[in-house]
Design a protein around this motif. Structure first.
Motif, PDB file in Angstrom:
ATOM      1  N   ILE A 108     -21.374 -37.996  20.841  1.00  0.00           N
ATOM      2  CA  ILE A 108     -20.311 -36.877  20.325  1.00  0.00           C
ATOM      3  C   ILE A 108     -19.934 -36.068  21.445  1.00  0.00           C
ATOM      4  N   HIS A 109     -20.465 -36.007  22.495  1.00  0.00           N
ATOM      5  CA  HIS A 109     -20.129 -35.175  23.766  1.00  0.00           C
ATOM      6  C   HIS A 109     -19.327 -35.860  24.837  1.00  0.00           C
ATOM      7  N   TYR A 110     -19.474 -37.407  24.825  1.00  0.00           N
ATOM      8  CA  TYR A 110     -18.705 -38.084  25.827  1.00  0.00           C
ATOM      9  C   TYR A 110     -18.565 -39.303  25.103  1.00  0.00           C
ATOM     10  N   SER A 111     -17.116 -39.389  25.067  1.00  0.00           N
ATOM     11  CA  SER A 111     -16.649 -40.862  24.090  1.00  0.00           C
ATOM     12  C   SER A 111     -15.298 -41.353  24.749  1.00  0.00           C
ATOM     13  N   SER A 112     -15.141 -41.391  25.997  1.00  0.00           N
ATOM     14  CA  SER A 112     -13.979 -41.933  26.642  1.00  0.00           C
ATOM     15  C   SER A 112     -14.441 -43.498  26.813  1.00  0.00           C
ATOM     16  N   PRO A 113     -13.441 -44.166  27.051  1.00  0.00           N
ATOM     17  CA  PRO A 113     -13.385 -45.696  27.134  1.00  0.00           C
ATOM     18  C   PRO A 113     -14.719 -45.790  28.062  1.00  0.00           C
TER      19      PRO A 113
ATOM     20  N   PHE B  67     -27.496 -35.639  28.681  1.00  0.00           N
ATOM     21  CA  PHE B  67     -28.359 -34.747  28.550  1.00  0.00           C
ATOM     22  C   PHE B  67     -28.241 -33.851  27.444  1.00  0.00           C
ATOM     23  N   ARG B  68     -27.091 -33.786  26.794  1.00  0.00           N
ATOM     24  CA  ARG B  68     -26.700 -32.757  25.561  1.00  0.00           C
ATOM     25  C   ARG B  68     -27.423 -33.585  24.466  1.00  0.00           C
ATOM     26  N   CYS B  69     -27.437 -34.822  24.206  1.00  0.00           N
ATOM     27  CA  CYS B  69     -27.800 -35.516  23.047  1.00  0.00           C
ATOM     28  C   CYS B  69     -29.407 -35.246  23.191  1.00  0.00           C
ATOM     29  N   HIS B  70     -30.056 -35.473  24.264  1.00  0.00           N
ATOM     30  CA  HIS B  70     -31.567 -35.072  24.513  1.00  0.00           C
ATOM     31  C   HIS B  70     -31.864 -33.686  24.258  1.00  0.00           C
ATOM     32  N   ALA B  71     -31.103 -32.756  24.625  1.00  0.00           N
ATOM     33  CA  ALA B  71     -31.540 -31.353  24.371  1.00  0.00           C
ATOM     34  C   ALA B  71     -31.376 -31.099  22.679  1.00  0.00           C
ATOM     35  N   GLU B  72     -30.315 -31.811  22.141  1.00  0.00           N
ATOM     36  CA  GLU B  72     -30.089 -31.502  20.487  1.00  0.00           C
ATOM     37  C   GLU B  72     -31.372 -32.431  19.748  1.00  0.00           C
ATOM     38  N   THR B  73     -31.883 -33.197  20.396  1.00  0.00           N
ATOM     39  CA  THR B  73     -32.716 -34.231  19.684  1.00  0.00           C
ATOM     40  C   THR B  73     -34.133 -33.995  19.891  1.00  0.00           C
ATOM     41  N   VAL B  74     -34.643 -33.517  20.909  1.00  0.00           N
ATOM     42  CA  VAL B  74     -36.049 -33.378  21.216  1.00  0.00           C
ATOM     43  C   VAL B  74     -36.486 -31.823  21.540  1.00  0.00           C
ATOM     44  N   ASP B  75     -37.671 -31.489  21.686  1.00  0.00           N
ATOM     45  CA  ASP B  75     -37.981 -30.144  21.954  1.00  0.00           C
ATOM     46  C   ASP B  75     -38.796 -29.934  23.195  1.00  0.00           C
ATOM     47  N   HIS B  76     -38.465 -30.735  24.234  1.00  0.00           N
ATOM     48  CA  HIS B  76     -39.143 -30.486  25.638  1.00  0.00           C
ATOM     49  C   HIS B  76     -37.844 -30.688  26.733  1.00  0.00           C
TER      50      HIS B  76
END
Length: 114
Positions: free
Chosen positions: A27-32, A50-59
């Motif tokens: 959802i953050h980076y979706s270019s070809p 890194f944004r997906c990681h931050a939104e998904t985990v607590d570390h």
């Protein structure tokens, strides 16, 4: 000599986070050109960014140390080949399928790699 692994050489890689397609775009980076996922040093899991990681985990994220750059921590979302960090940092495209990588990702290398 490159050190990439074809999809048949290893287990199926699971990409976590809010992906939007089967080529690891999120959802953050979706270019070809946004077709890689990164195995994070801190948890060993693959995320598109890194944004997906931050939104998904607590570390917090920890960067890959320079002496680990032979680790296969990059996944081409197009052909599912894994690349070593060193090979990825030198590549403009996947050495297996020639899919181009987003050159803008280099702006975030300091987040992922020492």
């Amino acid at each position: 000599m490159t050190s990439h692994q074809a999809p048949d050489d290893g287990p199926v890689v699971r990409v976590l986070g809010p992906t939007v397609d089967d080529q690891t775009r999120c959802i953050h980076y979706s270019s070809p050109l946004d077709v890689i996922a990164i195995r994070f040093h801190c948890c060993g899991e693959f995320y598109p960014c890194f944004r997906c990681h931050a939104e998904t985990v607590d570390h917090p994220i920890s960067a890959w140390p320079a002496d680990s750059f032979d680790t296969h921590a990059i996944l081409c979302g197009v052909c599912r080949t894994t690349l070593s960090i060193s090979d990825y940092l030198e590549a403009e495209a996947c050495p297996e399928c020639a899919s181009p990588f987003n050159p803008g990702c280099s702006l975030h290398h300091s987040i992922y790699f020492e």
